[in-house]
Design an enzyme around this catalytic site. Structure first.
Site, mmCIF file in Angstrom:
data_model
loop_
_atom_site.group_PDB
_atom_site.id
_atom_site.type_symbol
_atom_site.label_atom_id
_atom_site.label_comp_id
_atom_site.label_asym_id
_atom_site.label_seq_id
_atom_site.Cartn_x
_atom_site.Cartn_y
_atom_site.Cartn_z
ATOM 1 N N SER A 90 0.848 -1.191 0.000
ATOM 2 C CA SER A 90 0.000 0.000 0.000
ATOM 3 C C SER A 90 0.884 1.241 0.000
ATOM 4 O O SER A 90 1.835 1.330 0.785
ATOM 5 C CB SER A 90 -0.916 0.012 1.220
ATOM 6 O OG SER A 90 -1.772 -1.114 1.205
ATOM 7 N N CYS A 120 7.448 4.368 10.313
ATOM 8 C CA CYS A 120 6.914 3.083 9.847
ATOM 9 C C CYS A 120 8.036 2.293 9.196
ATOM 10 O O CYS A 120 9.175 2.748 9.120
ATOM 11 C CB CYS A 120 5.766 3.312 8.855
ATOM 12 S SG CYS A 120 6.271 4.185 7.352
ATOM 13 N N CYS A 148 7.530 1.053 6.016
ATOM 14 C CA CYS A 148 7.041 0.915 4.640
ATOM 15 C C CYS A 148 8.152 1.061 3.603
ATOM 16 O O CYS A 148 8.222 0.294 2.640
ATOM 17 C CB CYS A 148 5.934 1.934 4.375
ATOM 18 S SG CYS A 148 4.516 1.757 5.470
ATOM 19 N N GLU A 150 -3.251 4.679 0.751
ATOM 20 C CA GLU A 150 -2.393 5.325 1.744
ATOM 21 C C GLU A 150 -2.958 5.155 3.159
ATOM 22 O O GLU A 150 -4.164 5.238 3.387
ATOM 23 C CB GLU A 150 -2.299 6.816 1.413
ATOM 24 C CG GLU A 150 -1.475 7.627 2.363
ATOM 25 C CD GLU A 150 0.002 7.620 2.040
ATOM 26 O OE1 GLU A 150 0.803 7.538 2.990
ATOM 27 O OE2 GLU A 150 0.356 7.706 0.848
ATOM 28 N N GLY A 151 -2.055 4.903 4.101
ATOM 29 C CA GLY A 151 -2.447 4.876 5.505
ATOM 30 C C GLY A 151 -3.416 3.757 5.849
ATOM 31 O O GLY A 151 -4.372 3.977 6.597
ATOM 32 N N ARG A 152 -3.167 2.553 5.347
ATOM 33 C CA ARG A 152 -4.085 1.416 5.529
ATOM 34 C C ARG A 152 -5.490 1.768 5.054
ATOM 35 O O ARG A 152 -6.489 1.340 5.613
ATOM 36 C CB ARG A 152 -4.114 0.946 6.993
ATOM 37 C CG ARG A 152 -2.812 0.325 7.469
ATOM 38 C CD ARG A 152 -2.987 -0.489 8.741
ATOM 39 N NE ARG A 152 -3.387 0.324 9.869
ATOM 40 C CZ ARG A 152 -2.543 0.946 10.696
ATOM 41 N NH1 ARG A 152 -1.243 0.836 10.507
ATOM 42 N NH2 ARG A 152 -2.987 1.661 11.688
ATOM 43 N N ASP A 202 -7.977 -1.442 9.936
ATOM 44 C CA ASP A 202 -7.431 -1.566 8.583
ATOM 45 C C ASP A 202 -8.564 -1.393 7.589
ATOM 46 O O ASP A 202 -9.497 -2.200 7.561
ATOM 47 C CB ASP A 202 -6.759 -2.934 8.409
ATOM 48 C CG ASP A 202 -5.891 -3.020 7.168
ATOM 49 O OD1 ASP A 202 -6.137 -2.259 6.210
ATOM 50 O OD2 ASP A 202 -4.978 -3.860 7.153
ATOM 51 N N ARG A 227 -8.160 -1.177 4.243
ATOM 52 C CA ARG A 227 -7.760 -1.555 2.886
ATOM 53 C C ARG A 227 -8.687 -2.610 2.299
ATOM 54 O O ARG A 227 -9.303 -3.388 3.026
ATOM 55 C CB ARG A 227 -6.317 -2.075 2.892
ATOM 56 C CG ARG A 227 -5.294 -0.992 3.117
ATOM 57 C CD ARG A 227 -3.900 -1.558 3.249
ATOM 58 N NE ARG A 227 -3.737 -2.339 4.468
ATOM 59 C CZ ARG A 227 -2.580 -2.858 4.873
ATOM 60 N NH1 ARG A 227 -1.496 -2.674 4.138
ATOM 61 N NH2 ARG A 227 -2.509 -3.545 5.994
ATOM 62 N N THR A 237 4.648 -11.257 2.973
ATOM 63 C CA THR A 237 3.878 -10.487 3.955
ATOM 64 C C THR A 237 4.094 -11.040 5.349
ATOM 65 O O THR A 237 4.414 -12.230 5.524
ATOM 66 C CB THR A 237 2.378 -10.502 3.617
ATOM 67 O OG1 THR A 237 1.679 -9.643 4.513
ATOM 68 C CG2 THR A 237 1.789 -11.912 3.733
ATOM 69 N N LYS A 275 -3.829 -10.539 4.931
ATOM 70 C CA LYS A 275 -3.659 -10.410 3.487
ATOM 71 C C LYS A 275 -3.835 -11.756 2.798
ATOM 72 O O LYS A 275 -4.407 -11.839 1.705
ATOM 73 C CB LYS A 275 -2.279 -9.836 3.150
ATOM 74 C CG LYS A 275 -2.138 -8.342 3.380
ATOM 75 C CD LYS A 275 -0.804 -7.845 2.839
ATOM 76 C CE LYS A 275 -0.659 -6.335 3.040
ATOM 77 N NZ LYS A 275 0.648 -5.836 2.523
#
Length: 383
Positions: free
Chosen positions: A241, A254, A256, A281-283, A315, A317, A338, A343
């Site tokens: 993400s 983070c 990321c 963005e941002g979960r 979350d 997403r 992951t 996920k």
């Protein structure tokens, strides 16, 4: 070409969301009810007056059940990761913009040095049924990347007039509640490849980037294809993400950036694979709301509780776009890089087989140690 029956609802949602971002109003309708809607984030005196004057009725504030629970609204609001529902608040009339702000935005309480509010005297809280325009109003604010809260006023239409007709006469966007609640699924179904180029990367020179765009012209998702992965075999894949602060600026809050660059290098070393760079963005809460969450973290909340204070689930997403992109690229099975078991479950729900979970762990630092601990203890991540 995309089926117009899919495109039209997406465009209607996009227009309504854009109007809310500008501080305007939109109409959301179902066979049973029609609402005039504005974003709580934009609820100044002018917007509140406009809503009530146009509809000739009293406004209500619609917030997520997650937000309702953290501000002390009585009721049983389970802390689920998805679908916790929404709550309608009937608040004292005339509606005051300050009260709307404090009930919907945690920063309003922090900046005014007041503790989070309990529902004021005279306010009534009512859970909203799934599928109602009230629920759709909150979902629309999320799609517009605003705080997840809306001001709504019931609209009584003249005999024989439709919600769309009423809105068109006043140059107001109108959208069906079902178009909003079904937006993510419809947008994923309409994803099409719109651009492709060879882009040599540091550590992965044999790389192509393919852009996928939904039919409403929304933000593109990207597939970073490294090497020549073989269709029909489980492909080494990473779902990443987007993170402006971590990926581009190198934020230490983070992991990321480390995960993005580490995935590219690992896939290249393995010979081939795919990294899907998802516009979430941002979960899934958007960059502005992520910055708001950071402010709350600086006030003592962890990364998941900060989301809850804003009214978001842990979350937000969605993974339909990732599954659709993989299918279009010719892959129905992945070796997924992951640390997040959710996920794996999400891809499986959307028809993609995860043949193996490949751990994807990087060294912590003093700034993200608490963040990573929260992801492990409360988010179920495996490190």
């Amino acid at each position: 070409m995309t089926d117009s029956s899919l495109t039209a609802p997406l465009v209607a949602v996009d227009r309504a969301g854009s109007e809310l971002r500008r501080g305007g109003v939109a109409v959301i309708y179902s066979p049973r009810r029609t609402l005039l809607v504005g974003a709580a984030e934009a609820a100044d005196a002018g917007l509140l007056d406009r809503l009530e004057d146009m509809a000739q009725a009293s406004a209500r504030l619609i917030i997520t059940a997650r937000r309702a629970s953290v501000i002390g609204v009585p009721g049983d609001y389970p802390q689920t990761r998805q679908g916790a529902g929404v709550v309608a608040l009937t608040i004292p009339q005339p509606v005051e913009e300050t009260l709307v702000a404090v009930l919907s935005d945690p920063a309003a309480a922090i900046n005014s040095n007041n503790p989070p509010p309990i529902l004021p005297d005279g306010c009534l809280a009512e859970a909203v049924e799934a599928g109602e325009p009230d629920e759709a109003a909150v979902i629309l604010t999320k799609l517009a990347r605003l705080l997840p809260a809306a001001i709504v006023v019931p609209l009584t239409l003249p005999a024989g007039q439709t919600a769309e007709g009423w809105a068109q006469e006043r140059s107001i966007p109108a959208v069906a509640a079902t178009a909003i609640t079904g937006y993510h699924e419809t947008a994923a179904r309409t994803l099409r490849q719109v651009g492709e180029a060879r882009v040599p990367l540091e550590g992965a020179e044999n790389t192509r980037i393919i852009a996928f765009r939904p039919a409403d012209g929304g933000i593109e998702h990207l597939a970073i294809v490294i090497g020549t992965p073989e269709p029909g075999k489980p492909v080494l894949a990473r779902l990443h993400s987007e993170c402006f602060t971590g990926d581009l600026l190198g934020s230490l809050r983070c992991d990321c950036g480390d995960q993005l660059r580490g995935a590219i290098l690992s896939i290249s070393e393995a010979g081939a694979g795919v990294l899907l760079y998802l516009a979430q963005e941002g979960r899934g809460i958007g960059l502005v709301n992520k910055l708001r969450a950071y402010q709350l973290q600086d006030s003592g909340f962890d990364t998941l509780d900060a989301n809850g204070q804003l009214g978001f689930d842990d979350d937000e997403r969605i993974y339909q776009p990732a599954a659709e992109m993989l299918r279009q690229l010719g892959f129905d099975s992945v070796r997924l890089m992951t640390n997040n078991p959710l996920k794996v479950e999400a891809l499986a729900r959307h028809g993609v087989t995860v043949s193996e979970r490949v751990p994807h762990v990087f060294q912590s630092n003093v700034h993200n140690l608490s963040y990573l601990r929260t992801k492990a203890v409360k988010g179920g991540h495996l490190f």
